[in-house]
Design an enzyme around this catalytic site. Sequence first.
Site, PDB file in Angstrom:
ATOM      1  N   GLU A   1       7.118  -3.488   5.615  1.00 27.97           N
ATOM      2  CA  GLU A   1       8.523  -3.304   5.970  1.00 27.97           C
ATOM      3  C   GLU A   1       8.545  -2.940   7.451  1.00 27.97           C
ATOM      4  O   GLU A   1       7.781  -2.068   7.882  1.00 27.97           O
ATOM      5  CB  GLU A   1       9.155  -2.155   5.166  1.00 27.97           C
ATOM      6  CG  GLU A   1      10.640  -2.030   5.480  1.00 27.97           C
ATOM      7  CD  GLU A   1      11.311  -0.798   4.878  1.00 27.97           C
ATOM      8  OE1 GLU A   1      10.602   0.121   4.435  1.00 27.97           O
ATOM      9  OE2 GLU A   1      12.552  -0.761   4.871  1.00 27.97           O
TER      10      GLU A   1
ATOM     11  N   LYS B   1       3.541   7.352   6.894  1.00 26.06           N
ATOM     12  CA  LYS B   1       4.450   6.870   7.926  1.00 26.06           C
ATOM     13  C   LYS B   1       5.521   7.913   8.224  1.00 26.06           C
ATOM     14  O   LYS B   1       5.930   8.112   9.353  1.00 26.06           O
ATOM     15  CB  LYS B   1       5.093   5.566   7.441  1.00 26.06           C
ATOM     16  CG  LYS B   1       5.425   4.574   8.540  1.00 26.06           C
ATOM     17  CD  LYS B   1       6.162   3.375   7.977  1.00 26.06           C
ATOM     18  CE  LYS B   1       5.249   2.174   7.810  1.00 26.06           C
ATOM     19  NZ  LYS B   1       5.991   0.988   7.314  1.00 26.06           N
TER      20      LYS B   1
ATOM     21  N   ARG C   1      -5.273   3.319  -1.861  1.00 23.66           N
ATOM     22  CA  ARG C   1      -5.019   3.274  -0.427  1.00 23.66           C
ATOM     23  C   ARG C   1      -6.033   4.134   0.319  1.00 23.66           C
ATOM     24  O   ARG C   1      -6.755   4.928  -0.279  1.00 23.66           O
ATOM     25  CB  ARG C   1      -3.591   3.704  -0.112  1.00 23.66           C
ATOM     26  CG  ARG C   1      -3.250   5.112  -0.539  1.00 23.66           C
ATOM     27  CD  ARG C   1      -1.756   5.349  -0.474  1.00 23.66           C
ATOM     28  NE  ARG C   1      -1.195   4.878   0.786  1.00 23.66           N
ATOM     29  CZ  ARG C   1       0.081   4.553   0.960  1.00 23.66           C
ATOM     30  NH1 ARG C   1       0.924   4.644  -0.038  1.00 23.66           N
ATOM     31  NH2 ARG C   1       0.519   4.162   2.131  1.00 23.66           N
TER      32      ARG C   1
END
Length: 570
Positions: free
Chosen positions: A34, A269, A259
């Site tokens: 994104e 983020k 991850r």
Amino acid sequence: METELRASNFIEEFVEEDLRAGRFEGIKTRFPPEPNGFLHIGHVKALCIDFGIADKFGGTCNLRFDDTNPTKEDTVFVEGIQKDIEWLGFRWDQLHFASDFFGRLYEIALGLIEKGVAYVDDQSAEEMRLNRGTLTTPGTASPYRDRSIAENLDLFRRMKAGEFPDGSRVLRAKIDMAAPNVLMRDPTLYRILRHHHHKTGDEWCIYPMYDFQHPLQDALEGVTHSLCSLEYEIHRPLYDWMVAQVGFAHPPRQIEFARLNITRTIMSKRYLRRLVEEGYVKGWDDPRMPTLVAMRRRGYTPEAIKDFLGRVGVSKADSTVDGALLEACVREAMGDIAPRAMAVLNPVKVVLTNWPEGFTDALTMENHPDHPEMGTRTLKMGNVLFIEREDFMEEPAKKFFRLAPGREVRLKGAYIIRCEEVIKDASGEITCLNCTCDMASRSGSEGADRKVKGTLHWLSEIDARACEARLYESILLDEEAVVDGEIEATDEFGEAVPAPAKDFIDRLNPNSLTVLKGALVEPIIADAQVGDRFQFLRMGYFCKDSDSSEALPVYNRIVPLKDSWVKARK
RNA sequence: UGCCGAAUGGUGUAACGGUAGCACCUACGACUCUGACUCGUAUUGCCUAGGUUCGAAUCCUAGUUCGGCAGCCA
């Protein structure tokens, strides 16, 4: 030589199996960020997996921006992300935006309504939340769940036409309000939102949700394997439901992996954004950040980063990799390519009392001990020099074999000197070391073969050029090292008990940046281009920073050298 | 309390019923005009308990621990 194609992780095993079973003809993956921030090293794991699988099995990988939430997204991020991916050396096949598919997705939504598996819900967000039930109790159906297909069609068209205010209605899938997996309790497919979109502008006032858009777009793009991180595992039944409703000949398959986490590194983020916005760092490209813009600026190479991810491996187990592994990869990548040169980061003056008056010696220095083809350069030596302050101890510790009163050391590529006298100022600070030089010990000469314990890097007053050096440490402290500033609790004996850090801000390393303003470098370093890398002899790998000016070059320490002395002295 | 996952040296990751290996870290040693590099040596591991089997990290059963899920974010 035969190179056998062998699965090196569980994802590749699935892919091999699918190929063998004939589920797909070829392999197509996608990297779907994104555009709401810059890529960080955690994303590189996904990049390596997505592009790596495609490459290994003769397929291709698309780059797709999942830009379905215009409130967070921006073109600066789509440009930045593309640049980062290219810098790493990955080449995508097709470039897509979710927003390019808005029209087709809308048509598919209409189809779902006609099929009777989607409906418009007039409940408020709060009502929907309440009626969703809890993790342990089933939800209850919306009073609007059994609207007619015609009414749903009409309402959804009017949602798109902009007849209803933001948040007043949503389109939902009609699945099962009692499903044990909460995500299957009639998930939202579309919402009404008036916000300028970075690509479609104000064309749309309804936006598709991830769980609707992502699987369908995978299928539409011809993706065979949709690889994502573990938190989407629970979405997989919904993913499969979605593509099954539309009916694709070769529906994509979602596979999840753990991850990346690295010790003493922030990989969220949201938190990285906070560091930037609240001024804890100077920007997304502050060399302490784990973003690719920052790592690039600091001097990391794509090879080092990709090598790191290769060594980390792929599995479904949550894990935290030791940051030392990244450093090892960087050193290894740098070892062969970075020319060696000398910099004195924290100088102390040395005067050679027996140096022939007015004499300047020109010394030839190798640019790399293992690669003579990298050439040599010349350094000048006179009677005034600088050495590293920490290379001298007035009262040498055990096992210290650098300079001390009465002791000898070799200056790299030059002469052996002996410390005769220590000069201090009024405050007791050492200002100068008076030394004698063994003029017969010049490197390469006959008298040079006698051994001394230490070899130091140095700079003559003639060659020394002023610069600024920036040393970096991890952005976070060890979890155990954090006592939360003040003592917050005591045990029954009155002893301090460390309280756990509540906020990652409490774990920020106060020493993550050290600026050395009085550092000195030799001309070849001073005259380098921004982005050039060197090994500052005995001090680490450094890269010339973009903050450099003609008057004052600036260098980032990419990574220090291993140092068994700092460990031994403790 | 529901659902979905995961557990192998300090860390990360292999093994596909047959000698638990590799990398990083750590320690020691050799070499060294970088206490680097390189080379050598070493310590340390299958979550627990049962079961199947000639043989189990691997298969079965029961536990334990950890992670994720109740956005009109992705």
